[in-house]
Enzyme design. Structure first.
Site, PDB file in Angstrom:
ATOM      1  N   SER A  41     -16.607  17.644   4.016  1.00  0.00           N
ATOM      2  CA  SER A  41     -15.983  16.844   5.058  1.00  0.00           C
ATOM      3  C   SER A  41     -15.896  15.395   4.611  1.00  0.00           C
ATOM      4  O   SER A  41     -16.730  14.918   3.826  1.00  0.00           O
ATOM      5  CB  SER A  41     -16.800  16.903   6.358  1.00  0.00           C
ATOM      6  OG  SER A  41     -16.320  15.979   7.318  1.00  0.00           O
ATOM      7  N   TYR A  90     -24.474  14.963  10.837  1.00  0.00           N
ATOM      8  CA  TYR A  90     -23.539  15.868  10.166  1.00  0.00           C
ATOM      9  C   TYR A  90     -23.094  15.261   8.833  1.00  0.00           C
ATOM     10  O   TYR A  90     -23.057  15.954   7.802  1.00  0.00           O
ATOM     11  CB  TYR A  90     -22.349  16.108  11.089  1.00  0.00           C
ATOM     12  CG  TYR A  90     -21.229  16.941  10.523  1.00  0.00           C
ATOM     13  CD1 TYR A  90     -21.334  18.328  10.421  1.00  0.00           C
ATOM     14  CD2 TYR A  90     -20.031  16.336  10.119  1.00  0.00           C
ATOM     15  CE1 TYR A  90     -20.294  19.085   9.923  1.00  0.00           C
ATOM     16  CE2 TYR A  90     -18.989  17.094   9.626  1.00  0.00           C
ATOM     17  CZ  TYR A  90     -19.116  18.471   9.525  1.00  0.00           C
ATOM     18  OH  TYR A  90     -18.065  19.216   9.032  1.00  0.00           O
TER      19      TYR A  90
END
Length: 246
Positions: A139, A152
């Site tokens: 990501s 995250y």
């Protein structure tokens, strides 16, 4: 045509990638937690033109079973595995993670420790065979810690470093590692996030992912414009960055 294994195959992005691979005649083993959903994905891929498509279930949290699961997947494929795509992950809730250590640790475990565990036996097999491609959906969140999703992002940042080292280790053996960094994608995982112009559809992202895997690119931002966005964010001086809500 290629022999492809997809971990986390029931996610929206993984299904979109698998459909594109099926349409060109690849053979796939799709791996997920839920047998019924994973079998449904496999059946859909056969209809879409896959040379073969079978389902395999795994307990991602039970890391001690991952090596054996990899052996089972290879047997299920019935031939050498050309590509392994890991699309397994958990966005989690940043605010909850700030209050509940258990949730923060869950996010780190799912997005980092479990990914490392899945890839370790894969890397050994491809290293011994002197061939193969490992692709992981990471990501853009891992490029710089931001208040909106830094737990995250921490896990994805750790994955990025792990993949860089893995690529360095495997390059002399002809094995390539592809680090895929999506931005905002309109999937069930982001259903609670307010949508904006930077959101992309799973199919559009899948097209870029398949291209990156085929070209064995080291790092692929998808869509492509996230490379520029994250370059700017990384370059911001800390005194400026700390005044922004990102």
């Amino acid at each position: 045509m290629a022999n492809v294994v997809i971990y986390g195959a029931t996610s929206a992005m993984a299904q979109a990638v698998a459909r594109r691979m099926a349409a060109r005649g690849d053979a796939l083993v799709v791996v997920g937690r839920d047998l019924a959903r994973t079998e449904s994905v496999a059946k859909d891929l056969l209809v879409r033109g896959a040379k073969a498509a079978t389902a395999h279930t795994i307990d991602f949290a039970a890391k001690e079973t991952h090596a054996r699961a990899w052996d089972d997947v290879r047997a299920q494929m019935g031939g050498p595995v050309d590509v392994v795509l890991v699309a397994h992950g958990l966005l989690g809730d940043q605010k909850r993670a700030e209050r509940e250590l258990a949730h923060a640790l869950e996010i780190l475990d799912v997005n980092f420790s479990q990914v490392v565990s899945l890839l370790s036996p894969v890397a050994l097999t491809m290293e011994e065979a002197n061939r193969g491609t490992i692709a992981v959906i990471s990501s853009v969140a891992g490029d710089r810690g931001r208040q909106s999703n830094y737990v995250y992002g921490t896990a994805k940042g750790a994955v990025n470093v792990f993949l860089e080292g893995l690529a360095h280790r495997l390059a002399p053996r002809g094995v390539r590692v592809v680090n895929i960094k999506p931005g905002f994608v309109d999937t069930p995982m982001t259903a609670h996030v307010q949508k904006g112009p930077l959101f992309a559809s799973p199919d559009a992202v899948a097209k870029s992912i398949v291209r990156a895997i085929d070209r064995r690119r080291a790092i692929a931002y998808v869509p492509w414009f996230w490379w520029g966005i994250m370059a700017i964010i990384r370059a911001l001086p800390r005194f400026v960055f700390n005044k922004l809500r990102l």
